[in-house]
Design a protein around this motif. Structure first.
Motif, mmCIF file in Angstrom:
data_model
loop_
_atom_site.group_PDB
_atom_site.id
_atom_site.type_symbol
_atom_site.label_atom_id
_atom_site.label_comp_id
_atom_site.label_asym_id
_atom_site.label_seq_id
_atom_site.Cartn_x
_atom_site.Cartn_y
_atom_site.Cartn_z
ATOM 1 N N ARG A 23 -34.854 -43.603 -60.159
ATOM 2 C CA ARG A 23 -34.411 -44.994 -60.289
ATOM 3 C C ARG A 23 -35.329 -45.984 -59.584
ATOM 4 N N SER A 24 -35.646 -45.684 -58.326
ATOM 5 C CA SER A 24 -36.379 -46.694 -57.556
ATOM 6 C C SER A 24 -37.294 -46.066 -56.517
ATOM 7 N N ALA A 25 -38.405 -46.765 -56.306
ATOM 8 C CA ALA A 25 -39.339 -46.444 -55.234
ATOM 9 C C ALA A 25 -39.713 -47.775 -54.611
ATOM 10 N N VAL A 26 -39.390 -47.956 -53.330
ATOM 11 C CA VAL A 26 -39.709 -49.210 -52.656
ATOM 12 C C VAL A 26 -40.612 -48.924 -51.464
ATOM 13 N N HIS A 27 -41.493 -49.863 -51.201
ATOM 14 C CA HIS A 27 -42.480 -49.690 -50.136
ATOM 15 C C HIS A 27 -42.519 -50.956 -49.302
ATOM 16 N N LEU A 28 -42.315 -50.815 -47.988
ATOM 17 C CA LEU A 28 -42.395 -51.946 -47.073
ATOM 18 C C LEU A 28 -43.610 -51.770 -46.186
ATOM 19 N N GLU A 29 -44.481 -52.782 -46.210
ATOM 20 C CA GLU A 29 -45.682 -52.808 -45.378
ATOM 21 C C GLU A 29 -45.523 -53.928 -44.359
ATOM 22 N N MET A 30 -45.796 -53.614 -43.089
ATOM 23 C CA MET A 30 -45.561 -54.608 -42.034
ATOM 24 C C MET A 30 -46.766 -54.839 -41.129
ATOM 25 N N ARG A 31 -47.920 -54.290 -41.475
ATOM 26 C CA ARG A 31 -49.106 -54.452 -40.635
ATOM 27 C C ARG A 31 -50.012 -55.526 -41.213
ATOM 28 N N ASP A 32 -50.788 -56.177 -40.352
ATOM 29 C CA ASP A 32 -51.745 -57.178 -40.800
ATOM 30 C C ASP A 32 -53.119 -56.586 -41.089
ATOM 31 N N ALA A 33 -53.302 -55.328 -40.757
ATOM 32 C CA ALA A 33 -54.553 -54.635 -41.067
ATOM 33 C C ALA A 33 -54.295 -53.139 -41.048
ATOM 34 N N TYR A 34 -54.983 -52.470 -41.941
ATOM 35 C CA TYR A 34 -54.936 -51.012 -42.011
ATOM 36 C C TYR A 34 -56.356 -50.509 -41.831
ATOM 37 N N ASP A 35 -56.480 -49.250 -41.589
ATOM 38 C CA ASP A 35 -57.781 -48.653 -41.344
ATOM 39 C C ASP A 35 -58.741 -48.959 -42.487
ATOM 40 N N VAL A 36 -59.805 -49.650 -42.176
ATOM 41 C CA VAL A 36 -60.810 -49.975 -43.181
ATOM 42 C C VAL A 36 -62.196 -49.746 -42.611
ATOM 43 N N ASP A 37 -63.119 -49.467 -43.501
ATOM 44 C CA ASP A 37 -64.515 -49.319 -43.127
ATOM 45 C C ASP A 37 -65.180 -50.678 -43.346
ATOM 46 N N TYR A 38 -65.639 -51.281 -42.258
ATOM 47 C CA TYR A 38 -66.262 -52.595 -42.351
ATOM 48 C C TYR A 38 -67.693 -52.532 -42.877
ATOM 49 N N GLU A 39 -68.262 -51.331 -42.916
ATOM 50 C CA GLU A 39 -69.662 -51.186 -43.309
ATOM 51 C C GLU A 39 -69.845 -50.761 -44.760
ATOM 52 N N THR A 40 -68.968 -49.895 -45.280
ATOM 53 C CA THR A 40 -69.091 -49.401 -46.649
ATOM 54 C C THR A 40 -67.709 -49.362 -47.297
ATOM 55 N N GLY A 41 -67.679 -49.267 -48.594
ATOM 56 C CA GLY A 41 -66.418 -49.117 -49.302
ATOM 57 C C GLY A 41 -65.871 -50.424 -49.837
ATOM 58 N N PRO A 42 -64.668 -50.378 -50.408
ATOM 59 C CA PRO A 42 -64.098 -51.541 -51.095
ATOM 60 C C PRO A 42 -63.920 -52.777 -50.207
ATOM 61 N N PHE A 43 -63.475 -52.587 -48.958
ATOM 62 C CA PHE A 43 -63.280 -53.743 -48.085
ATOM 63 C C PHE A 43 -64.621 -54.393 -47.747
ATOM 64 N N ALA A 44 -65.626 -53.571 -47.446
ATOM 65 C CA ALA A 44 -66.965 -54.092 -47.162
ATOM 66 C C ALA A 44 -67.521 -54.820 -48.388
ATOM 67 N N ASP A 45 -67.298 -54.248 -49.560
ATOM 68 C CA ASP A 45 -67.764 -54.899 -50.798
ATOM 69 C C ASP A 45 -67.072 -56.254 -50.973
ATOM 70 N N TRP A 46 -65.774 -56.293 -50.707
ATOM 71 C CA TRP A 46 -65.029 -57.555 -50.836
ATOM 72 C C TRP A 46 -65.571 -58.588 -49.844
ATOM 73 N N ARG A 47 -65.825 -58.141 -48.620
ATOM 74 C CA ARG A 47 -66.367 -59.061 -47.610
ATOM 75 C C ARG A 47 -67.714 -59.626 -48.040
ATOM 76 N N ALA A 48 -68.463 -58.843 -48.825
ATOM 77 C CA ALA A 48 -69.774 -59.282 -49.304
ATOM 78 C C ALA A 48 -69.668 -60.144 -50.564
ATOM 79 N N GLY A 49 -68.426 -60.403 -51.027
ATOM 80 C CA GLY A 49 -68.246 -61.298 -52.160
ATOM 81 C C GLY A 49 -67.803 -60.637 -53.457
ATOM 82 N N HIS A 50 -67.752 -59.321 -53.513
ATOM 83 C CA HIS A 50 -67.309 -58.648 -54.742
ATOM 84 C C HIS A 50 -65.810 -58.845 -54.948
ATOM 85 N N ARG A 51 -65.437 -59.181 -56.161
ATOM 86 C CA ARG A 51 -64.024 -59.309 -56.522
ATOM 87 C C ARG A 51 -63.765 -58.459 -57.755
ATOM 88 N N LEU A 52 -62.583 -57.857 -57.806
ATOM 89 C CA LEU A 52 -62.211 -57.072 -58.974
ATOM 90 C C LEU A 52 -62.085 -57.988 -60.179
#
Length: 174
Positions: free
Chosen positions: A16-45
């Motif tokens: 019937r249902s799957a609910v997800h509550l997120e309460m953090r302002d940041a999660y583990d991210v790689d600032y040097e490589t990967g999707p978050f780093a790409d976004w910081r460099a201006g890449h958008r989906l």
């Protein structure tokens, strides 16, 4: 005692249902490589290039929703939002395209709500999947329970957040 189901089993068998509550302002991210780093460099989906999105997760959500399961995600965020939340917000259209319903609640509007101490998934109002993180946002493990009191707390907390939160398409990042 029978073993507890895994997250993958819970999402695959919920009805019937799957609910997800997120309460953090940041999660583990790689600032040097990967999707978050790409976004910081201006890449958008690109909304028109669905094949370039995070396929395994979105395919799972699409399949889950196609079984008639309502999948909802609520995010409690501090304002002004963190850089990570800006990143999450910019890509949330992919979750919505897969069938998730997503809402955002400014943390100042959650002050009088009774909330669990950890992010969670709740499946069919019975199984709670807790996610544990350290102070740097690094995932440190999970805990799965069908304790009725925990499920009741998560259900009531999620519903209270959901009722106050703003749908994704209406939530504007300041």
């Amino acid at each position: 005692m029978p073993s507890k189901p895994t997250f993958d089993e819970l999402i695959a068998t919920c009805q019937r249902s799957a609910v997800h509550l997120e309460m953090r302002d940041a999660y583990d991210v790689d600032y040097e490589t990967g999707p978050f780093a790409d976004w910081r460099a201006g890449h958008r989906l690109n909304p028109d290039d669905r094949e370039s999105w995070w396929r395994p997760w979105l395919d799972l959500i699409t399949e889950t929703v196609s079984r008639g399961v309502t999948v909802r995600r609520a995010r409690i965020v501090s304002e002004p939002v963190s850089e990570y939340i800006r990143y999450e917000h910019s890509g949330t259209f992919t979750n919505v395209a897969a069938g998730e319903l997503v809402r955002w609640l400014p943390r100042r509007n959650a002050s009088d709500l009774a909330l669990p101490g950890n992010d969670f998934w709740l499946f069919d109002d019975k199984w709670v999947h807790w996610n544990h993180f350290n102070g740097n946002g690094e995932w440190t493990g999970e805990e799965i329970t069908d304790d009725p009191a925990a499920a009741k707390l998560c259900a009531s907390s999620f519903d209270a957040v959901w009722d106050r939160a703003t749908p994704h398409d209406q939530y504007k990042i300041q």
